[in-house]
Structures are given as C-alpha cells and as structure tokens.
Write a protein that holds these residues in place. Structure first.
Motif, PDB file in Angstrom:
ATOM      1  N   ALA A   1       2.625  -5.552  -8.654  1.00  0.00           N
ATOM      2  CA  ALA A   1       3.138  -6.389  -7.622  1.00  0.00           C
ATOM      3  C   ALA A   1       2.227  -7.671  -7.346  1.00  0.00           C
ATOM      4  N   LYS A   2       1.110  -7.593  -7.400  1.00  0.00           N
ATOM      5  CA  LYS A   2       0.187  -8.713  -6.972  1.00  0.00           C
ATOM      6  C   LYS A   2       0.398  -9.751  -8.226  1.00  0.00           C
ATOM      7  N   ALA A   3       0.791  -9.277  -9.455  1.00  0.00           N
ATOM      8  CA  ALA A   3       1.034 -10.483 -10.466  1.00  0.00           C
ATOM      9  C   ALA A   3       2.337 -11.255 -10.014  1.00  0.00           C
ATOM     10  N   GLU A   4       3.176 -10.338  -9.220  1.00  0.00           N
ATOM     11  CA  GLU A   4       4.438 -11.124  -8.907  1.00  0.00           C
ATOM     12  C   GLU A   4       4.397 -11.585  -7.555  1.00  0.00           C
ATOM     13  N   GLY A   5       3.117 -11.851  -6.966  1.00  0.00           N
ATOM     14  CA  GLY A   5       2.933 -12.576  -5.709  1.00  0.00           C
ATOM     15  C   GLY A   5       2.900 -11.760  -4.414  1.00  0.00           C
ATOM     16  N   ALA A   6       2.580 -10.499  -4.222  1.00  0.00           N
ATOM     17  CA  ALA A   6       2.572  -9.547  -3.162  1.00  0.00           C
ATOM     18  C   ALA A   6       1.260  -9.894  -2.567  1.00  0.00           C
ATOM     19  N   GLN A   7       0.960  -9.948  -1.382  1.00  0.00           N
ATOM     20  CA  GLN A   7      -0.152 -10.054  -0.493  1.00  0.00           C
ATOM     21  C   GLN A   7      -0.779  -8.681  -0.214  1.00  0.00           C
ATOM     22  N   ASP A   8      -2.049  -8.768  -0.453  1.00  0.00           N
ATOM     23  CA  ASP A   8      -2.714  -7.466   0.204  1.00  0.00           C
ATOM     24  C   ASP A   8      -3.289  -7.958   1.505  1.00  0.00           C
ATOM     25  N   TRP A   9      -3.978  -6.965   2.047  1.00  0.00           N
ATOM     26  CA  TRP A   9      -4.548  -6.990   3.468  1.00  0.00           C
ATOM     27  C   TRP A   9      -5.239  -8.314   3.657  1.00  0.00           C
ATOM     28  N   ALA A  10      -6.227  -8.677   2.691  1.00  0.00           N
ATOM     29  CA  ALA A  10      -7.200  -9.820   3.022  1.00  0.00           C
ATOM     30  C   ALA A  10      -6.386 -11.026   2.776  1.00  0.00           C
ATOM     31  N   ASP A  11      -5.323 -11.118   1.770  1.00  0.00           N
ATOM     32  CA  ASP A  11      -4.450 -12.418   1.519  1.00  0.00           C
ATOM     33  C   ASP A  11      -3.821 -12.825   2.798  1.00  0.00           C
ATOM     34  N   TRP A  12      -3.281 -11.288   3.221  1.00  0.00           N
ATOM     35  CA  TRP A  12      -2.341 -11.777   4.659  1.00  0.00           C
ATOM     36  C   TRP A  12      -2.910 -12.355   5.772  1.00  0.00           C
ATOM     37  N   TRP A  13      -4.195 -11.646   5.901  1.00  0.00           N
ATOM     38  CA  TRP A  13      -4.970 -12.145   7.094  1.00  0.00           C
ATOM     39  C   TRP A  13      -5.234 -13.536   7.105  1.00  0.00           C
ATOM     40  N   GLN A  14      -5.665 -14.114   5.787  1.00  0.00           N
ATOM     41  CA  GLN A  14      -6.159 -15.538   5.331  1.00  0.00           C
ATOM     42  C   GLN A  14      -4.888 -16.317   5.640  1.00  0.00           C
ATOM     43  N   THR A  15      -3.627 -15.899   5.324  1.00  0.00           N
ATOM     44  CA  THR A  15      -2.442 -16.836   5.682  1.00  0.00           C
ATOM     45  C   THR A  15      -2.091 -16.758   7.319  1.00  0.00           C
ATOM     46  N   ALA A  16      -2.423 -15.666   7.718  1.00  0.00           N
ATOM     47  CA  ALA A  16      -2.128 -15.625   9.329  1.00  0.00           C
ATOM     48  C   ALA A  16      -3.132 -16.603  10.050  1.00  0.00           C
ATOM     49  N   ALA A  17      -4.453 -16.683   9.599  1.00  0.00           N
ATOM     50  CA  ALA A  17      -5.575 -17.692  10.064  1.00  0.00           C
ATOM     51  C   ALA A  17      -5.190 -19.049   9.738  1.00  0.00           C
ATOM     52  N   ARG A  18      -4.432 -19.229   8.961  1.00  0.00           N
ATOM     53  CA  ARG A  18      -3.896 -20.555   8.735  1.00  0.00           C
ATOM     54  C   ARG A  18      -2.762 -21.154   9.396  1.00  0.00           C
TER      55      ARG A  18
ATOM     56  N   TYR B   1       0.926  -1.260  -0.071  1.00  0.00           N
ATOM     57  CA  TYR B   1      -0.126  -0.121   0.138  1.00  0.00           C
ATOM     58  C   TYR B   1       0.742   1.222  -0.046  1.00  0.00           C
ATOM     59  N   LEU B   2       2.086   1.079   0.527  1.00  0.00           N
ATOM     60  CA  LEU B   2       2.949   2.284   0.917  1.00  0.00           C
ATOM     61  C   LEU B   2       4.468   2.164   0.438  1.00  0.00           C
ATOM     62  N   PRO B   3       4.545   2.278  -0.813  1.00  0.00           N
ATOM     63  CA  PRO B   3       5.961   1.760  -0.942  1.00  0.00           C
ATOM     64  C   PRO B   3       6.968   3.001  -0.448  1.00  0.00           C
ATOM     65  N   ASP B   4       6.598   4.154   0.101  1.00  0.00           N
ATOM     66  CA  ASP B   4       7.457   4.893   0.581  1.00  0.00           C
ATOM     67  C   ASP B   4       7.129   4.960   2.305  1.00  0.00           C
ATOM     68  N   ARG B   5       6.838   3.797   2.676  1.00  0.00           N
ATOM     69  CA  ARG B   5       6.811   3.537   4.101  1.00  0.00           C
ATOM     70  C   ARG B   5       7.996   3.766   4.945  1.00  0.00           C
TER      71      ARG B   5
ATOM     72  N   ASN C   1      -5.555  13.586  -7.423  1.00  0.00           N
ATOM     73  CA  ASN C   1      -5.971  12.705  -6.392  1.00  0.00           C
ATOM     74  C   ASN C   1      -6.348  11.216  -7.424  1.00  0.00           C
ATOM     75  N   ALA C   2      -7.232  11.486  -8.725  1.00  0.00           N
ATOM     76  CA  ALA C   2      -7.683  10.628  -9.460  1.00  0.00           C
ATOM     77  C   ALA C   2      -6.427   9.820 -10.000  1.00  0.00           C
ATOM     78  N   ALA C   3      -5.577  10.693 -10.523  1.00  0.00           N
ATOM     79  CA  ALA C   3      -4.425  10.371 -11.240  1.00  0.00           C
ATOM     80  C   ALA C   3      -3.526   9.502 -10.325  1.00  0.00           C
ATOM     81  N   ASP C   4      -3.106  10.085  -9.124  1.00  0.00           N
ATOM     82  CA  ASP C   4      -2.371   9.224  -8.265  1.00  0.00           C
ATOM     83  C   ASP C   4      -2.840   7.836  -7.863  1.00  0.00           C
TER      84      ASP C   4
ATOM     85  N   ALA D   1      -2.323   0.454 -10.736  1.00  0.00           N
ATOM     86  CA  ALA D   1      -1.918  -0.360 -11.483  1.00  0.00           C
ATOM     87  C   ALA D   1      -0.434  -0.784 -10.735  1.00  0.00           C
ATOM     88  N   ARG D   2       0.183  -0.210 -10.097  1.00  0.00           N
ATOM     89  CA  ARG D   2       1.291  -0.380  -9.365  1.00  0.00           C
ATOM     90  C   ARG D   2       1.004  -1.764  -8.525  1.00  0.00           C
TER      91      ARG D   2
END
Ligand SMILES: C[S@@+](CC[C@H](N)C(=O)[O-])C[C@H]1O[C@@H](n2cnc3c(N)ncnc32)[C@H](O)[C@@H]1O
Length: 258
Positions: free
Chosen positions: A179-196, A24-28, A165-168, A174-175
């Motif tokens: 990243a998801k196509a390369e295997g990154a996990q979003d919030w929902a994916d991460w929580w399902q992995t943690a639940a297992r 979510y935050l590449p500049d974290r 705001n719309a352009a960003d 798109a970014r």
C-alpha cells in the motif's frame, strides 16, 4: 475561526485520517459496524454516545450517519485531531467535543452529561498503561447508565498463539509495504503533512509538545492487554456482563454491559 480555518476542507482531513488509520486496520469499518450493531441491540437506535479518545471523531461520524436520533460527545487530548473534528462537525448540532486527558482524575467532570447509553472507543486505550486503564474502566463504569454498554476495539494480542501472531505480523507488514508503494501514508507521514498545513500547523505544534513528534519515533508509552484482562477488569469495575464480541488475529472488541 480564522479565514484559513474557514476555507479548510475539514471533510478532506477527516477522510485522509481514515485512510491513514485503514493502512493499519483494513477491517476498521467492519469493527465500527459491529460496534454500532451492539449499541443498537443493547440500547436501541437513539443512543447518547460518549466517543472516548475520539481523535477526529470517526466513531461519532459513523454513529450519527446511522442513527438520526443519536447524540455524541467526543473526548480527546489532541488539539490537532480535535481541530479537524470540530471543523468536520461544525454544522452538526448532535455532536460536541471536549478537551480532556483521560489520565486526569477529574476528566468526567468536563462532560456535558452525567450518564451515557453507550461509551465507545477504538484503537486508543493501548496508549494508556494497565494501571491507568484499570482506573479509567472504573470511571467509565460510573458514566455508563444502568443497562448501558461500553465497547472497546483495540490491539489485544493473544500470547498463547505466537506462531499465528508472527505469521499475521509478517502478512500485515507485506500488505502495508504494498500500500505504501502505491502512495498510502503511515502515522509519521500523515503528521508531517498535517504540520505543513496552514490551518493545522499551530494545533499540530501543540500536539507535538504534548505527545512528541512521530518523525522522531515518538508515540505514547502505553501497554496492550489480552481480552481476558479486559473482561476481568471490566467485571471488577462493575459491569455485570463482559466478553469479546469481535476479533481478528491481533485485535479484538470487548463489550461491557452495565
Ligand atoms: C489512533 S487514535 C484513534 C482515534 C479514533 N478513536 C479513531 O479510531 O480514529 C488514538 C487517540 O487516542 C487519543 N489519546 C491518547 N491518549 C489520550 C489521553 N490520555 N487522553 C485523551 N485522549 C488520548 C489520541 O489523542 C488519539 O486521538
């Protein structure tokens, strides 16, 4: 601690949390650096830090790595993220963690110290409504010592720039898709992995009972406010100076100086 918890690689869970948040935050990391630069500038290199809505303790981690003389208290409500934090920092005597709901009027009474040099928070307070955040800022002003600092990095969209705001937004989507196509996990994916995970399944079930299950689209009912709202509310809460010290097209970091 159970045998399972004893062998769990909590550092790996901390890293996977960080990767998920960076989706979510590449500049974290940049915002953490700016945050800790401001801490060092205002209160020096041995701060007593309150890490508000700490999650797994990412801010505490960066602060303790950077400042050998720092101590941290992390506060959060999420039993799963606090389980990872307590595992990750098990051998770190400078870090402690408190379970509390920041909407609870008495949450500051659970803290081990009455005053802190720095109260830091990131990507969390948008989980609260504006009226709740106004109350919280009043409580935070009571916890930051005179001359101490508060820093909040969060989503703070500027309604005056709708085309930017719309352009960003489109760029970030798109970014994230790449990243998801390369295997990154979003919030929902991460929580399902943690639940297992054997060691996390129990705390994750407790977490779902408190906040809901992201697989069902559940998230907090919070609100985002503008930088101007944060600055004005911090001033009204008793901070002598308040302003933004960092921003991106969608997010900003506001600083309050007691
Ligand atoms: C996206 S996470 C950010 C965590 C951490 N600051 C970071 O940057 O990794 C938001 C955090 O806010 C916490 N939170 C939300 N509402 C809360 C509340 N009412 N009381 C305490 N913590 C809360 C959540 O449990 C979660 O850990």
């Amino acid at each position: 601690m159970t045998d399972t918890a004893a062998v769990t690689d909590w550092q790996a869970w901390q890293r996977s949390w960080d990767r998920q948040q960076e989706w979510y935050l590449p500049d974290r990391e940049e915002r953490f650096r700016v945050m800790l630069d401001a801490v060092e500038a205002v209160v020096g290199p041995e701060p007593r830090i309150l890490d508000l809505a700490c999650g797994t303790g990412s801010i505490s981690d960066r602060a303790l790595r950077r400042f050998p003389g720092a101590t941290t208290t992390g506060v959060d409500l999420d039993p799963a993220l606090l389980t990872i934090a307590r595992g990750h920092f098990a051998a770190e005597p400078r870090a402690e963690f408190v379970t509390a709901d920041l909407r609870d009027p008495g949450w500051t009474e659970r803290l081990p110290h009455r005053a802190y040099d720095a109260v830091l928070t990131a990507t969390a307070l948008h989980w609260l409504r504006s009226d709740e955040l106004r109350v919280l800022y009043g409580q935070v002003a009571g916890v930051v010592r005179e001359g101490g600092v508060f820093l909040n990095a969060d989503h703070m969209p500027d309604p005056a720039t709708p085309r930017l705001n719309a352009a960003d937004h489109a760029y970030q989507k798109a970014r994230q898709a790449r990243a998801k196509a390369e295997g990154a996990q979003d919030w929902a994916d991460w929580w399902q992995t943690a639940a297992r995970d054997e060691a996390l399944a129990g705390p994750v079930a407790e977490r779902f009972a408190i906040f809901g299950n992201p697989a069902n689209g559940d998230h907090a009912d919070g609100e985002t406010q503008s930088v101007a709202w944060h600055v004005e509310t911090l001033r009204a809460a008793g901070f002598g100076e308040a302003r933004a010290v960092w921003c991106s097209p969608s997010d900003a970091m506001v600083l309050g100086l007691k």
